[in-house]
Design a protein around this motif. Structure first.
Motif, short mmCIF file in Angstrom:
data_model
loop_
_atom_site.label_atom_id
_atom_site.label_comp_id
_atom_site.label_asym_id
_atom_site.label_seq_id
_atom_site.Cartn_x
_atom_site.Cartn_y
_atom_site.Cartn_z
N GLN A 51 -10.85 8.63 17.86
CA GLN A 51 -12.19 9.20 18.00
C GLN A 51 -12.82 9.45 16.63
OE1 GLN A 51 -13.56 9.22 20.85
NE2 GLN A 51 -15.04 10.86 21.02
N VAL A 52 -12.01 9.89 15.67
CA VAL A 52 -12.53 10.09 14.31
C VAL A 52 -12.84 8.74 13.67
CG1 VAL A 52 -12.01 11.00 12.01
CG2 VAL A 52 -11.32 12.29 14.04
N MET A 53 -11.98 7.74 13.89
CA MET A 53 -12.23 6.41 13.36
C MET A 53 -13.51 5.82 13.95
SD MET A 53 -8.26 5.14 13.50
CE MET A 53 -8.43 3.45 12.90
N GLU A 54 -13.81 6.14 15.18
CA GLU A 54 -15.00 5.63 15.86
C GLU A 54 -16.26 6.41 15.50
OE1 GLU A 54 -17.62 3.61 18.38
OE2 GLU A 54 -15.62 3.00 17.76
N LEU A 73 -2.80 4.64 10.94
CA LEU A 73 -4.07 4.10 11.41
C LEU A 73 -3.87 2.72 12.04
CD1 LEU A 73 -6.44 5.21 8.53
CD2 LEU A 73 -5.96 6.37 10.68
N LYS A 74 -3.00 1.91 11.45
CA LYS A 74 -2.69 0.60 12.04
C LYS A 74 -2.09 0.78 13.43
CE LYS A 74 -1.96 -1.99 7.80
NZ LYS A 74 -1.02 -2.72 6.94
N PHE A 92 -14.48 -3.44 12.00
CA PHE A 92 -14.34 -2.76 10.72
C PHE A 92 -12.89 -2.38 10.46
CE2 PHE A 92 -13.84 1.20 8.38
CZ PHE A 92 -14.43 0.87 7.17
N TRP A 93 -12.26 -1.69 11.41
CA TRP A 93 -10.89 -1.19 11.18
C TRP A 93 -9.87 -2.32 11.13
CZ3 TRP A 93 -9.99 3.06 8.86
CH2 TRP A 93 -10.91 4.10 8.95
N ASN A 94 -10.04 -3.38 11.91
CA ASN A 94 -9.12 -4.51 11.81
C ASN A 94 -9.20 -5.15 10.43
OD1 ASN A 94 -7.45 -5.56 14.27
ND2 ASN A 94 -9.27 -4.55 15.10
N TYR A 95 -10.41 -5.28 9.89
CA TYR A 95 -10.56 -5.81 8.54
C TYR A 95 -10.08 -4.81 7.49
CZ TYR A 95 -13.43 -9.71 10.28
OH TYR A 95 -13.88 -10.83 10.93
N ARG A 96 -10.48 -3.57 7.63
CA ARG A 96 -10.15 -2.52 6.64
C ARG A 96 -8.64 -2.33 6.49
NH1 ARG A 96 -8.42 0.76 3.79
NH2 ARG A 96 -9.25 2.73 3.06
N LEU A 97 -7.90 -2.47 7.60
CA LEU A 97 -6.45 -2.26 7.59
C LEU A 97 -5.68 -3.56 7.44
CD1 LEU A 97 -6.37 0.42 10.42
CD2 LEU A 97 -6.07 0.82 7.95
N ASP A 98 -6.39 -4.65 7.12
CA ASP A 98 -5.75 -5.96 6.91
C ASP A 98 -4.92 -6.40 8.11
OD1 ASP A 98 -6.81 -6.46 4.35
OD2 ASP A 98 -5.26 -5.22 3.42
N LEU A 99 -5.46 -6.20 9.29
CA LEU A 99 -4.75 -6.60 10.50
C LEU A 99 -5.13 -7.99 10.97
CD1 LEU A 99 -4.86 -3.22 12.43
CD2 LEU A 99 -2.87 -4.31 11.39
N CYS A 100 -6.12 -8.60 10.32
CA CYS A 100 -6.54 -9.93 10.72
C CYS A 100 -7.24 -10.62 9.55
CB CYS A 100 -7.47 -9.87 11.93
SG CYS A 100 -9.03 -9.04 11.58
N GLU A 101 -7.40 -11.91 9.71
CA GLU A 101 -8.16 -12.71 8.76
C GLU A 101 -9.63 -12.67 9.15
OE1 GLU A 101 -6.87 -14.31 6.06
OE2 GLU A 101 -4.95 -13.40 6.57
N VAL A 102 -10.50 -12.92 8.19
CA VAL A 102 -11.94 -12.96 8.47
C VAL A 102 -12.21 -14.00 9.56
CG1 VAL A 102 -14.21 -13.48 7.50
CG2 VAL A 102 -12.54 -12.19 6.15
#
Length: 116
Positions: A51-54, A73-74, A92-102
């Motif tokens: 909820q805070v992340m959102e 967070l991951k 945003f969070w998937n990119y910010r936490l390096d969980l995926c490629e662009v």
């Protein structure tokens, strides 16, 4: 945070980090999980963090990221339930936490309707 801790000092550090995160989540829950008491909300810490992340303002998100750390967070993203994130914050969070490629963000979690 490593589990299990290898030394007594590591165990103490993890306990103090856990206590700091718990205290922060109580504080944040009062603003971001308005439909429950803070004590009830922290029974589901990932929901409070999501909820805070959102919805969180800059200061709250910064405080959460510093206190919880990237691994926590991951874990929130990887175990998120349907409806926790908007498409914008999910990206945003998937990119910010390096969980995926662009260009390769995984789909948002979906509700699963049980089959009879």
């Amino acid at each position: 945070m490593k589990y299990p801790p290898e030394t007594i000092e590591e165990a103490g550090s993890q306990a103090s980090q856990g206590a700091a995160l718990h205290a922060l989540l109580i504080q944040l829950a009062s603003r971001y999980i308005w439909w429950k008491s803070p004590e009830e909300a922290v029974d589901f810490p990932k929901r409070v963090m999501a909820q805070v992340m959102e919805l969180g303002n800059y200061e709250d998100v910064l405080q959460l990221t510093q206190t919880a750390g990237p691994a926590s967070l991951k874990d929130v993203i990887l175990t998120a339930e349907a409806g926790w994130f908007s498409p914008e914050s999910w990206h945003f969070w998937n990119y910010r936490l390096d969980l995926c490629e662009v260009g390769h963000v995984p789909p948002l979690p979906q509700k699963k309707i049980p089959e009879n």
